[in-house]
Design a protein around this motif. Structure first.
Motif, PDB file in Angstrom:
ATOM      1  N   ARG A 261       0.857  -1.191   0.000  1.00  0.00           N
ATOM      2  CA  ARG A 261       0.000   0.000   0.000  1.00  0.00           C
ATOM      3  C   ARG A 261       0.884   1.228   0.000  1.00  0.00           C
ATOM      4  O   ARG A 261       1.687   1.439   0.919  1.00  0.00           O
ATOM      5  CB  ARG A 261      -0.895   0.012   1.240  1.00  0.00           C
ATOM      6  CG  ARG A 261      -2.039   1.019   1.151  1.00  0.00           C
ATOM      7  CD  ARG A 261      -3.201   0.433   0.409  1.00  0.00           C
ATOM      8  NE  ARG A 261      -4.269   1.388   0.226  1.00  0.00           N
ATOM      9  CZ  ARG A 261      -5.398   1.114  -0.427  1.00  0.00           C
ATOM     10  NH1 ARG A 261      -5.592  -0.098  -0.908  1.00  0.00           N
ATOM     11  NH2 ARG A 261      -6.328   2.033  -0.567  1.00  0.00           N
ATOM     12  N   SER A 262       0.756   2.026  -1.042  1.00  0.00           N
ATOM     13  CA  SER A 262       1.536   3.259  -1.134  1.00  0.00           C
ATOM     14  C   SER A 262       0.674   4.422  -0.646  1.00  0.00           C
ATOM     15  O   SER A 262      -0.297   4.807  -1.309  1.00  0.00           O
ATOM     16  CB  SER A 262       1.987   3.507  -2.570  1.00  0.00           C
ATOM     17  OG  SER A 262       2.709   4.730  -2.661  1.00  0.00           O
ATOM     18  N   ILE A 263       0.994   4.949   0.500  1.00  0.00           N
ATOM     19  CA  ILE A 263       0.225   6.054   1.084  1.00  0.00           C
ATOM     20  C   ILE A 263       0.683   7.381   0.518  1.00  0.00           C
ATOM     21  O   ILE A 263      -0.086   8.329   0.367  1.00  0.00           O
ATOM     22  CB  ILE A 263       0.363   6.072   2.627  1.00  0.00           C
ATOM     23  CG1 ILE A 263       0.095   4.686   3.209  1.00  0.00           C
ATOM     24  CG2 ILE A 263      -0.542   7.110   3.243  1.00  0.00           C
ATOM     25  CD1 ILE A 263      -1.281   4.163   2.995  1.00  0.00           C
ATOM     26  N   LEU A 264       1.967   7.470   0.165  1.00  0.00           N
ATOM     27  CA  LEU A 264       2.551   8.741  -0.228  1.00  0.00           C
ATOM     28  C   LEU A 264       2.417   9.028  -1.715  1.00  0.00           C
ATOM     29  O   LEU A 264       2.805  10.094  -2.173  1.00  0.00           O
ATOM     30  CB  LEU A 264       4.038   8.804   0.157  1.00  0.00           C
ATOM     31  CG  LEU A 264       4.347   9.149   1.623  1.00  0.00           C
ATOM     32  CD1 LEU A 264       3.843   8.090   2.564  1.00  0.00           C
ATOM     33  CD2 LEU A 264       5.829   9.391   1.819  1.00  0.00           C
ATOM     34  N   SER A 265       1.882   8.102  -2.483  1.00  0.00           N
ATOM     35  CA  SER A 265       1.818   8.298  -3.928  1.00  0.00           C
ATOM     36  C   SER A 265       0.760   9.337  -4.276  1.00  0.00           C
ATOM     37  O   SER A 265      -0.195   9.524  -3.534  1.00  0.00           O
ATOM     38  CB  SER A 265       1.460   6.988  -4.620  1.00  0.00           C
ATOM     39  OG  SER A 265       0.220   6.495  -4.172  1.00  0.00           O
TER      40      SER A 265
END
Length: 265
Positions: A261-265
Motif C-alpha cells: 500500500r503506497s500512502i505517499l503516492s
C-alpha cells in the motif's frame, strides 16, 4: 429530547478540544469499560450525548471516525466556528518524543501527534511568544519518505495497547494511522488511504498488508528499506520482511494474501 427509559440525552452543536496530554475514550460510560481510543492535546471532537447523571459525554473524533465516552471533567468546550477553524486551518504537530508547553500557568507534557493551532503563515514566530520546548512540523506540508520513517521510529518499542495512540501504549491500526497523520497524510479509521501496489514494488514508507482471508483479520507493517519492516507484536519492533511474513502465516489460516500500500503516492 431524551428517549423514553433512556439514561442518555442527545446533544447537538456541542464541540470540544482536548486540553490534556492524553484523553481516554471508553466504550461505555465507565472506567471499567474497554478503551476505544485516545485523543491527544489539541485534537477536536463533537459532543453527541450526555448521561442522565451528567458525569459522562459521548464524543465523536472526526480524525479517526471513532466514538467514545469521556468524563465531564475532561470536557473543554469550543464553539462551532472554532471547531471548523481548527479542523480546516493548518496547525503544528508535535514530532519529538516528549514536548513541553506552558498551559494555564503550569508545564504540560505533550506526546507525538499533539496539535498546536498555530500556522507557519503567522506574521510572528509563535514559539517566541509561548513557552514551548520540543520539535514540531506544519501539518499542511506532507513529509518526505525519510521524514515519515523518522517519525515512525519515535514509536519503536512502544508497547501494544488496544486503542492506544501514544508512545506509552499503541494500537496497531490506530498507531500507524497516527504516524501517517503526523506526517501530513490523513487516514480515517474505516479505510486506508493511498493505492494498492504489488508487495514486490514497495519502497521505504509504504505499507505491507497481510490479510487472513478466512478470519478477515489484517495486520500491517511499514517498510523501512534494506528488507526490514516495522510492525506491532507485543511492542513496536523491527524485523526482516521474511520473518514478519512467516510469523503472520503461522498465525493465519490456509488462505491469505500480502499486498503493498503506497500512502505517499
Amino acid at each position: 429530547m431524551r428517549k423514553e427509559n433512556s439514561s442518555e440525552w442527545p446533544l447537538t452543536d456541542v464541540y470540544g478540544i482536548c486540553r490534556q496530554s492524553i484523553l481516554p475514550l471508553y466504550k461505555e460510560p465507565s472506567f471499567d469499560s474497554a478503551l476505544v481510543s485516545q485523543l491527544l492535546f489539541g485534537e477536536c471532537y463533537q459532543v453527541r450525548k450526555i448521561t442522565s447523571t451528567q458525569n459522562w459525554y459521548k464524543i465523536f473524533h472526526e480524525d479517526t471516525e471513532l466514538e467514545g465516552w469521556i468524563t465531564s471533567k475532561s470536557l473543554k468546550n469550543i464553539n462551532s466556528d472554532e471547531y471548523q477553524e481548527f479542523l480546516n486551518q493548518d496547525f503544528q504537530v508535535v514530532t519529538s518524543p516528549v514536548a513541553v508547553i506552558e498551559y494555564l500557568g503550569t508545564n504540560l507534557y505533550l506526546l507525538p501527534g499533539s496539535r498546536l493551532h498555530f500556522s507557519d503563515l503567522e506574521l510572528f514566530n509563535w514559539q517566541d511568544h509561548i513557552g514551548f520546548t520540543g520539535s514540531v512540523r506544519s501539518h499542511a506540508i506532507k513529509s518526505s519518505r525519510e521524514e515519515l520513517i523518522d517519525i515512525a521510529l519515535k514509536y519503536l518499542n512502544a508497547p501494544f495497547q488496544s486503542g492506544g495512540r501514544s508512545i506509552f501504549g499503541l494500537d496497531e491500526k490506530l498507531g500507524f494511522a497516527l504516524i501517517y497523520s503526523t506526517a501530513g497524510y490523513g487516514w480515517k479509521d474505516q479505510r486506508l488511504p493511498g493505492k494498492m501496489i504489488p508487495s514486490s514494488n514497495i519502497i521505504p514508507g509504504d505499507l505491507l498488508i497481510f490479510k487472513d482471508l478466512e478470519s478477515k483479520i489484517t495486520h500491517m507493517s511499514m517498510y523501512l528499506g534494506a528488507e526490514e519492516v516495522m510492525w506491532m507484536d507485543e511492542k513496536m519492533k523491527i524485523s526482516d520482511i521474511d520473518e514478519w511474513e512467516s510469523i503472520q502465516k503461522t498465525n493465519a489460516g490456509s488462505r491469505f494474501e500480502v499486498e503493498g500500500r503506497s500512502i505517499l503516492s
